[in-house]
Design a protein around this motif. Structure first.
Motif, PDB file in Angstrom:
ATOM      1  N   ARG A 122       1.051  -1.508  -0.393  1.00 31.39           N
ATOM      2  CA  ARG A 122      -0.099  -0.208  -0.067  1.00 31.39           C
ATOM      3  C   ARG A 122       1.164   1.198   0.065  1.00 31.39           C
ATOM      4  NH1 ARG A 122      -4.592   2.514  -0.798  1.00 31.39           N
ATOM      5  NH2 ARG A 122      -5.265   4.383   0.555  1.00 31.39           N
ATOM      6  N   GLN A 123       1.647   1.017   0.732  1.00 32.95           N
ATOM      7  CA  GLN A 123       2.944   2.138   0.806  1.00 32.95           C
ATOM      8  C   GLN A 123       3.456   2.518  -0.382  1.00 32.95           C
ATOM      9  OE1 GLN A 123       2.794   4.345   3.821  1.00 32.95           O
ATOM     10  NE2 GLN A 123       0.915   2.898   3.644  1.00 32.95           N
ATOM     11  N   VAL A 124       3.770   1.510  -1.098  1.00 30.56           N
ATOM     12  CA  VAL A 124       4.480   1.820  -2.147  1.00 30.56           C
ATOM     13  C   VAL A 124       3.197   1.489  -3.308  1.00 30.56           C
ATOM     14  CG1 VAL A 124       5.167   0.077  -4.901  1.00 30.56           C
ATOM     15  CG2 VAL A 124       6.292  -0.509  -2.445  1.00 30.56           C
ATOM     16  N   SER A 125       1.879   1.875  -3.691  1.00 34.57           N
ATOM     17  CA  SER A 125       1.254   2.321  -4.221  1.00 34.57           C
ATOM     18  C   SER A 125       0.759   4.247  -4.210  1.00 34.57           C
ATOM     19  CB  SER A 125      -0.520   2.019  -4.301  1.00 34.57           C
ATOM     20  OG  SER A 125      -0.480   1.919  -2.576  1.00 34.57           O
ATOM     21  N   ILE A 126       0.517   4.623  -2.619  1.00 34.97           N
ATOM     22  CA  ILE A 126       0.863   5.481  -2.797  1.00 34.97           C
ATOM     23  C   ILE A 126       2.220   6.781  -2.773  1.00 34.97           C
ATOM     24  CG2 ILE A 126      -1.631   5.314  -1.563  1.00 34.97           C
ATOM     25  CD1 ILE A 126      -0.107   5.511   1.384  1.00 34.97           C
ATOM     26  N   GLY A 127       2.834   6.009  -3.283  1.00 31.23           N
ATOM     27  CA  GLY A 127       4.113   6.534  -2.896  1.00 31.23           C
ATOM     28  C   GLY A 127       4.759   7.242  -2.061  1.00 31.23           C
ATOM     29  N   ASN A 128       5.045   6.584  -0.582  1.00 30.95           N
ATOM     30  CA  ASN A 128       5.642   6.598   0.393  1.00 30.95           C
ATOM     31  C   ASN A 128       6.792   5.970   0.411  1.00 30.95           C
ATOM     32  OD1 ASN A 128       3.520   8.651   1.301  1.00 30.95           O
ATOM     33  ND2 ASN A 128       2.790   7.445   3.023  1.00 30.95           N
ATOM     34  N   ALA A 141      -9.916  -6.496  -0.257  1.00 29.95           N
ATOM     35  CA  ALA A 141      -9.647  -5.110  -0.683  1.00 29.95           C
ATOM     36  C   ALA A 141      -9.109  -5.196  -1.522  1.00 29.95           C
ATOM     37  CB  ALA A 141      -8.777  -4.800   0.818  1.00 29.95           C
ATOM     38  N   VAL A 142      -7.782  -6.209  -1.807  1.00 30.42           N
ATOM     39  CA  VAL A 142      -6.444  -6.229  -3.215  1.00 30.42           C
ATOM     40  C   VAL A 142      -7.639  -6.363  -3.914  1.00 30.42           C
ATOM     41  CG1 VAL A 142      -4.938  -7.696  -3.694  1.00 30.42           C
ATOM     42  CG2 VAL A 142      -5.015  -7.256  -1.189  1.00 30.42           C
ATOM     43  N   VAL A 143      -7.819  -7.554  -3.939  1.00 27.85           N
ATOM     44  CA  VAL A 143      -9.457  -7.493  -5.282  1.00 27.85           C
ATOM     45  C   VAL A 143      -9.749  -6.211  -5.931  1.00 27.85           C
ATOM     46  CG1 VAL A 143     -11.317  -8.986  -6.391  1.00 27.85           C
ATOM     47  CG2 VAL A 143      -9.612 -10.211  -5.142  1.00 27.85           C
ATOM     48  N   ASN A 144     -10.923  -5.529  -4.775  1.00 29.59           N
ATOM     49  CA  ASN A 144     -10.877  -4.560  -4.584  1.00 29.59           C
ATOM     50  C   ASN A 144     -10.182  -2.603  -4.715  1.00 29.59           C
ATOM     51  OD1 ASN A 144     -14.086  -5.865  -5.005  1.00 29.59           O
ATOM     52  ND2 ASN A 144     -13.799  -5.652  -3.085  1.00 29.59           N
ATOM     53  N   GLY A 145      -9.253  -2.920  -5.571  1.00 27.30           N
ATOM     54  CA  GLY A 145      -7.846  -1.651  -6.193  1.00 27.30           C
ATOM     55  C   GLY A 145      -7.735  -1.486  -5.073  1.00 27.30           C
ATOM     56  N   TYR A 146      -7.193  -1.868  -3.368  1.00 28.93           N
ATOM     57  CA  TYR A 146      -6.677  -1.090  -2.365  1.00 28.93           C
ATOM     58  C   TYR A 146      -5.303  -1.128  -2.737  1.00 28.93           C
ATOM     59  CZ  TYR A 146      -4.890  -0.297   2.473  1.00 28.93           C
ATOM     60  OH  TYR A 146      -4.437   0.278   3.760  1.00 28.93           O
ATOM     61  N   LEU A 147      -4.468  -1.681  -3.349  1.00 29.85           N
ATOM     62  CA  LEU A 147      -3.163  -1.696  -3.980  1.00 29.85           C
ATOM     63  C   LEU A 147      -3.410  -0.570  -5.320  1.00 29.85           C
ATOM     64  CD1 LEU A 147      -1.693  -4.705  -2.953  1.00 29.85           C
ATOM     65  CD2 LEU A 147      -2.129  -3.152  -1.692  1.00 29.85           C
ATOM     66  N   ASN A 148      -4.338   0.314  -5.527  1.00 31.54           N
ATOM     67  CA  ASN A 148      -4.279   1.099  -6.993  1.00 31.54           C
ATOM     68  C   ASN A 148      -4.328   2.346  -6.657  1.00 31.54           C
ATOM     69  OD1 ASN A 148      -4.675   1.571  -9.692  1.00 31.54           O
ATOM     70  ND2 ASN A 148      -7.188   0.662  -9.922  1.00 31.54           N
ATOM     71  N   GLY A 149      -3.181   2.823  -6.557  1.00 32.52           N
ATOM     72  CA  GLY A 149      -2.748   4.312  -5.615  1.00 32.52           C
ATOM     73  C   GLY A 149      -2.351   5.212  -6.790  1.00 32.52           C
ATOM     74  N   PRO A 150      -1.804   6.046  -6.880  1.00 34.52           N
ATOM     75  CA  PRO A 150      -1.530   7.417  -7.735  1.00 34.52           C
ATOM     76  C   PRO A 150      -0.125   6.414  -8.565  1.00 34.52           C
ATOM     77  CG  PRO A 150      -1.308   8.492  -5.937  1.00 34.52           C
ATOM     78  CD  PRO A 150      -1.592   6.574  -5.845  1.00 34.52           C
ATOM     79  N   THR A 151       0.921   5.643  -8.220  1.00 32.59           N
ATOM     80  CA  THR A 151       1.835   5.060  -8.417  1.00 32.59           C
ATOM     81  C   THR A 151       1.874   3.850  -9.620  1.00 32.59           C
ATOM     82  OG1 THR A 151       2.322   3.353  -6.597  1.00 32.59           O
ATOM     83  CG2 THR A 151       3.413   5.618  -7.085  1.00 32.59           C
ATOM     84  N   ASP A 192      -1.124   0.106  -9.888  1.00 31.64           N
ATOM     85  CA  ASP A 192      -1.884  -0.864  -9.842  1.00 31.64           C
ATOM     86  C   ASP A 192      -0.717  -2.002  -9.365  1.00 31.64           C
ATOM     87  OD1 ASP A 192      -3.386  -3.185  -8.777  1.00 31.64           O
ATOM     88  OD2 ASP A 192      -4.916  -2.727 -10.311  1.00 31.64           O
ATOM     89  N   TRP A 193      -0.983  -2.456  -8.025  1.00 31.20           N
ATOM     90  CA  TRP A 193       0.521  -3.488  -7.543  1.00 31.20           C
ATOM     91  C   TRP A 193       0.113  -4.878  -7.119  1.00 31.20           C
ATOM     92  CZ3 TRP A 193       5.215  -1.947  -7.754  1.00 31.20           C
ATOM     93  CH2 TRP A 193       5.748  -0.734  -8.082  1.00 31.20           C
ATOM     94  N   ARG A 194      -1.151  -4.730  -7.532  1.00 27.80           N
ATOM     95  CA  ARG A 194      -1.981  -5.985  -7.181  1.00 27.80           C
ATOM     96  C   ARG A 194      -0.921  -7.074  -8.240  1.00 27.80           C
ATOM     97  NH1 ARG A 194      -7.993  -8.319  -9.313  1.00 27.80           N
ATOM     98  NH2 ARG A 194      -7.908 -10.259  -8.332  1.00 27.80           N
ATOM     99  N   ASP A 195      -0.510  -7.511  -8.820  1.00 29.55           N
ATOM    100  CA  ASP A 195       0.165  -8.646  -9.822  1.00 29.55           C
ATOM    101  C   ASP A 195       1.552  -8.517  -8.984  1.00 29.55           C
ATOM    102  OD1 ASP A 195      -2.138  -9.090 -11.170  1.00 29.55           O
ATOM    103  OD2 ASP A 195      -0.851  -8.519 -12.700  1.00 29.55           O
ATOM    104  N   GLU A 196       2.297  -7.566  -9.091  1.00 25.88           N
ATOM    105  CA  GLU A 196       3.217  -7.386  -7.638  1.00 25.88           C
ATOM    106  C   GLU A 196       3.136  -8.382  -6.347  1.00 25.88           C
ATOM    107  OE1 GLU A 196       3.765  -5.215 -11.188  1.00 25.88           O
ATOM    108  OE2 GLU A 196       2.284  -4.903  -9.747  1.00 25.88           O
ATOM    109  N   PHE A 197       1.874  -7.417  -5.267  1.00 24.81           N
ATOM    110  CA  PHE A 197       1.498  -8.236  -4.508  1.00 24.81           C
ATOM    111  C   PHE A 197       1.183  -9.463  -4.581  1.00 24.81           C
ATOM    112  CE2 PHE A 197      -2.348  -9.904  -1.334  1.00 24.81           C
ATOM    113  CZ  PHE A 197      -1.587  -8.968  -0.460  1.00 24.81           C
ATOM    114  N   TYR A 198       0.031  -9.838  -5.657  1.00 24.57           N
ATOM    115  CA  TYR A 198       0.533 -11.714  -5.654  1.00 24.57           C
ATOM    116  C   TYR A 198       1.926 -12.792  -5.737  1.00 24.57           C
ATOM    117  CZ  TYR A 198      -4.510 -11.479  -5.825  1.00 24.57           C
ATOM    118  OH  TYR A 198      -5.472 -10.671  -5.606  1.00 24.57           O
TER     119      TYR A 198
END
Length: 755
Positions: A334-340, A436-446, A448-454
């Motif tokens: 999540r921190q990666v997805s929002i650019g932190n 939450a991951v399926v529903n876009g929790y990791l889709n942020g400004p940087t 969509d990191w869902r595939d990397e999460f998996y």
């Protein structure tokens, strides 16, 4: 009706339609609730939420507190009116039970704070379709109970001992007729061993159980009608909760046996309240756990953004061990997805030389890329890298992510891999994370990191899943192969199906204070097909065993449940890949044959290719509707991709046909499912023999008069010989019937046939 001799008060109403009491008999799933010690206000509050009282016990009289069991008042368990009273004198009790349209489920005699005899009673409606014959007796012994049963054809459903009166009971009966009829046996004052023997002897279950002290029980037994049920005594509230959750059961009787410094113990009766999948998974996991009766087990399967397929102990808090690392993982991503933080940013890893499976040491340290740290944490379950993630982002922040994902019962408490208090999670919370991951929790400004999460987790598609693969789901590959074989799916499709399965999961296991805590949870995409198009369906699923003595058994139970819970869904998906058996037949043309009256006819037959273009065997049959034709073979079984040659022949009766055109139909039927049913036309053309003017199949002197009539008066010929063909007079075969046919006809007569 009252009788002073036995001090019995009896009420009987006619039954409009006998209906078994579902709360005591049914295993249809329902909502339910219980209290071990409740005020009347607490019980009534639950009733206000749509539940009705089915069992009551008085556990204290200063102040009044009760044990109680309730079911949701809906579906099979619905009754239009319910109520309960306590602190009743006998006169009060009579007045209440004399009221029309009600009947008692239970009468409970007890002593109030002043030592005076009082009654509590549980009531339901007894009118209309809910009415049945019933009796009550407030003061009766065993002989009286048996007499009521025999003489009034009643069945005992509830009894309570009267305080300070040896062998006397307050009882409720129902008419033992219709849907309520069954064999029953009352046994007062028996030991636990005797009770067990009687259950075996009668093939019965207990419908009312009361502990009376000194290892003695009062029990009402009824013949077993196939229900899954259990009884236990001497169990604590905690043990009772575990027993119920492990089985997906509900209570239908609850009594406090004793209370003391160690807490209260209870005698309980339970009925199965689980769906078939939950029942099967519970049985599998419990059988592996053998004698560890009070070890919590759990299993859940939920379609993403949909309903639960199975939910055993899905809200029970357990120690997730390394399964909790998924929370660390989702927080970091999540921190990666929002650019932190950058995905490949270097982070500090303390104690990098420490054992991945042990308690992380504090030093030495080194810098490692975040994605490498996450991969080692999730794929290798590296505790050192897990601690590095916690140090980098903060324990409080990780727990805040759990809160943000509505994981209300999840908390990181101790360092994973180290001793201390239990970390906490529920299967429901783990599912919320993955949803939450399926529903876009990791889709942020940087991005969509869902595939990397998996990708960083223990992941395997079906092609890689062998009988020992699939992370915490070791039998999943085998289940796919078993179900594919069972439904007859072609091997190429089985392989393609396995390749289309996607799964990630995180198993965990830890030993704390000598007890084993095992769990696994993950996400799976199961490749259904709809209309021939791939239609993947996503699920979140997992299992746990929490606090077992046996390490091998706990791990085996967790893994077996995790894989087996997916079997039904796998089978349903495999069936969607299965093309139904279909008949196809070539060529399209029908069978046609022709010849002169009496034969021969040509062709003799026509051969067709019959094939099965589906994935399952097809049984087929062939029939015709004319005596002059037959089909060989006339039926069989075609395997997937199989072919058969089938021929429509003309048969001997064709030689008896008069000149003309005859038609019929050959029908080919898919007996398995009807797909591809088809027909072929049949036609036989019978030509008249040249010169056979009377249609007797011969050319001789008897044809002369008919020939002359055909030449001189065609209309009269047609009327005289309606079944004959005037074209038989065209002996010279010029297409006309005239004088030029006379000489050839004479020659045919002389030679008894035309050349």
């Amino acid at each position: 009706m009252r009788t002073a001799v036995l001090s019995v008060a009896i009420l009987m109403l006619p039954a409009a339609a006998a209906r078994a009491d579902a709360h005591r008999d049914s295993t249809t799933e329902t909502g339910w609730w219980y209290f071990t010690s409740a005020t009347d206000a607490q019980i009534n509050a639950k009733r206000g939420e749509g539940y009705r009282l089915i069992k009551l016990g008085v556990v204290d009289n200063d102040p009044m507190r009760f044990s109680a069991v309730l079911v949701h008042n809906s579906g099979d368990y619905f009754n239009p009116a319910d109520g309960w009273w306590y602190n009743l004198t006998f006169t009060d009790l009579e007045d209440i039970l004399d009221a029309p349209g009600v009947r008692a489920l239970q009468i409970v005699p007890y002593l109030n704070l002043n030592g005076a005899l009082r009654y509590a009673v549980v009531l339901i409606s007894n009118s209309g379709q809910y009415a049945k014959g019933w009796w009550w007796a407030h003061n009766v012994d065993l002989a009286g109970i048996q007499s009521i049963g025999a003489n009034q054809n009643m069945r005992l459903i509830a009894w309570e001992r009267r305080p300070n009166e040896v062998g006397r009971f307050s009882c409720v009966f129902v008419s033992n007729t219709g849907g309520d009829q069954r064999n029953w046996w009352p046994y007062p004052g028996i030991s636990a061993g005797t009770l067990a023997n009687l259950l075996d002897q009668h093939d019965a279950r207990i419908t009312d159980l009361t502990y009376i002290g000194n290892n003695q029980f009062d029990a009402v037994l009824e013949e077993l009608e196939g229900q899954r049920w259990w009884y236990y005594y001497g169990v604590t509230a905690s043990q009772m909760s575990i027993l119920l959750g492990n089985r997906g059961a509900r209570l239908y009787d609850l009594q406090r046996m004793s209370t003391g410094a160690g807490g209260s113990t209870y005698a309980v009766l339970m009925l199965n309240n689980a769906n078939p999948l939950e029942t099967r998974i519970s049985s599998i996991m419990r059988s592996i756990m053998d004698n560890e009766l009070y070890v919590p087990i759990g299993a859940s399967l939920k379609r993403v953004n949909g309903s639960y397929r199975a939910a055993l102990h899905h809200q029970r808090i357990f120690d997730p061990a390394s399964t909790l690392k998924t929370l660390h993982h989702v927080h970091a991503m999540r921190q990666v997805s929002i650019g932190n933080i950058d995905f490949s940013q270097l982070i500090n890893v303390n104690g990098f030389t420490g054992s991945p499976g042990g308690c992380p040491p504090e030093e030495p340290d080194q810098l490692e890329p975040l994605d490498d740290v996450l991969r080692l944490m999730m794929e290798q379950s590296d505790n050192v890298r897990t601690e590095a993630i916690k140090d980098r982002f903060g324990q409080a922040s990780i727990n805040a992510t759990a809160d943000a994902l509505l994981m209300a019962d999840t908390e990181l408490v101790r360092r994973i891999g180290c001793g201390g208090d239990h970390n906490e999670m529920t299967l429901e919370d783990a599912g919320r994370l993955h949803e939450a991951v399926v529903n876009g929790y990791l889709n942020g400004p940087t991005g969509d990191w869902r595939d990397e999460f998996y990708d960083l987790m223990i992941s395997s598609n079906g092609a890689a899943m062998g009988y020992g693969g699939g992370g915490g789901f070791p039998d999943l590959g085998g289940i796919i192969d078993e179900e594919a074989a069972d439904i007859g799916l072609p091997d190429a499709k089985r392989i393609a199906f396995r390749a289309a399965v996607e799964m990630v999961n995180k198993p965990g296991g830890v030993t704390l204070s000598g007890l084993e805590h095992k769990s696994v949870f993950g996400w799976i995409s199961i490749p259904y097909r709809t209309g021939g198009v791939l239609d993947p369906r996503e699920f979140v699923t997992g299992t746990f065993v929490d606090g077992a003595v046996s390490d091998p058994n706990s791990g085996a139970a967790m893994a077996a449940g995790a894989s087996e819970i997916l079997r039904d869904e796998i089978r349903a998906a495999l069936l969607s890949w299965l093309v139904p058996g279909r008949l196809e037949m070539t060529p399209e043309a029908g069978f046609e044959t022709s010849g002169f009256q009496g034969g021969p006819f040509a062709p003799n037959g026509r051969t067709y290719f019959l094939s099965n273009t589906g994935d399952v065997h097809v049984s087929w049959s062939a029939t015709d509707n004319r005596t002059w034709a037959h089909i060989l073979p006339n039926g069989g079984v075609l395997p997937p991709g199989g072919q058969a040659l089938v021929t429509i022949y003309h048969d001997d009766p064709i030689e008896n046909l008069l000149p003309g055109v005859y038609t019929g139909t050959a029908t080919f039927t898919n007996l398995t499912n009807g797909i591809g049913n088809t027909t072929r036309s049949m036609m036989a053309t019978v030509h008249a023999i040249p010169g056979d003017m009377n249609c007797d199949g011969m050319v001789n002197n008897f044809d002369i008069d008919a020939f002359v009539l055909a030449l001189t008066n065609p209309a009269l010929y047609a009327r005289t010989y309606p079944l004959c063909d005037i074209n038989a007079a065209d002996v010279n075969d010029d297409g006309m019937v005239n004088n030029f046919d006379i000489d050839p006809f004479v020659e045919c007569v002389i030679n008894f046939g035309c050349p």
